[in-house]
Design a protein around this motif. Sequence first.
Motif, PDB file in Angstrom:
ATOM      1  N   SER A  59      -8.387   0.193  -3.615  1.00 50.06           N
ATOM      2  CA  SER A  59      -8.599  -0.612  -2.420  1.00 50.06           C
ATOM      3  C   SER A  59     -10.044  -0.478  -1.983  1.00 50.06           C
ATOM      4  CB  SER A  59      -7.674  -0.140  -1.301  1.00 50.06           C
ATOM      5  OG  SER A  59      -7.933  -0.840  -0.112  1.00 50.06           O
ATOM      6  N   LEU A  76       0.837  -1.202   0.000  1.00 50.73           N
ATOM      7  CA  LEU A  76       0.000   0.000   0.000  1.00 50.73           C
ATOM      8  C   LEU A  76       0.871   1.250   0.000  1.00 50.73           C
ATOM      9  CD1 LEU A  76      -3.112   0.508   0.234  1.00 50.73           C
ATOM     10  CD2 LEU A  76      -2.721   0.829   2.665  1.00 50.73           C
ATOM     11  N   ILE A  78      -0.726  -0.939  -4.655  1.00 45.15           N
ATOM     12  CA  ILE A  78      -2.174  -1.159  -4.589  1.00 45.15           C
ATOM     13  C   ILE A  78      -2.828   0.153  -4.986  1.00 45.15           C
ATOM     14  CG2 ILE A  78      -4.121  -1.702  -3.083  1.00 45.15           C
ATOM     15  CD1 ILE A  78      -2.143  -3.409  -1.434  1.00 45.15           C
TER      16      ILE A  78
END
Length: 69
Positions: free
Chosen positions: A44, A36, A41
């Motif tokens: 999400s 993250l 990512i």
Amino acid sequence: MRPNGTAIRAIRRAQKMSLRAMQTTTGLNRGYLSRLERGLIRESDAEPVLKVASALNVSPDAITHKETT
């Protein structure tokens, strides 16, 4: 939600919180948190982002990118 990994890392480090401490606080996997923060990512679910925001004591807006329309 589009998490802003750079902001997450900067806030976490400013608060002198380790990834391990964030893992304990959020219940999220440390590998996930690392991905993250590194921007791996791009999208999400809201739940993990809200957990991170809560752990950092900031609003979700502080750790997400603005949505473009």
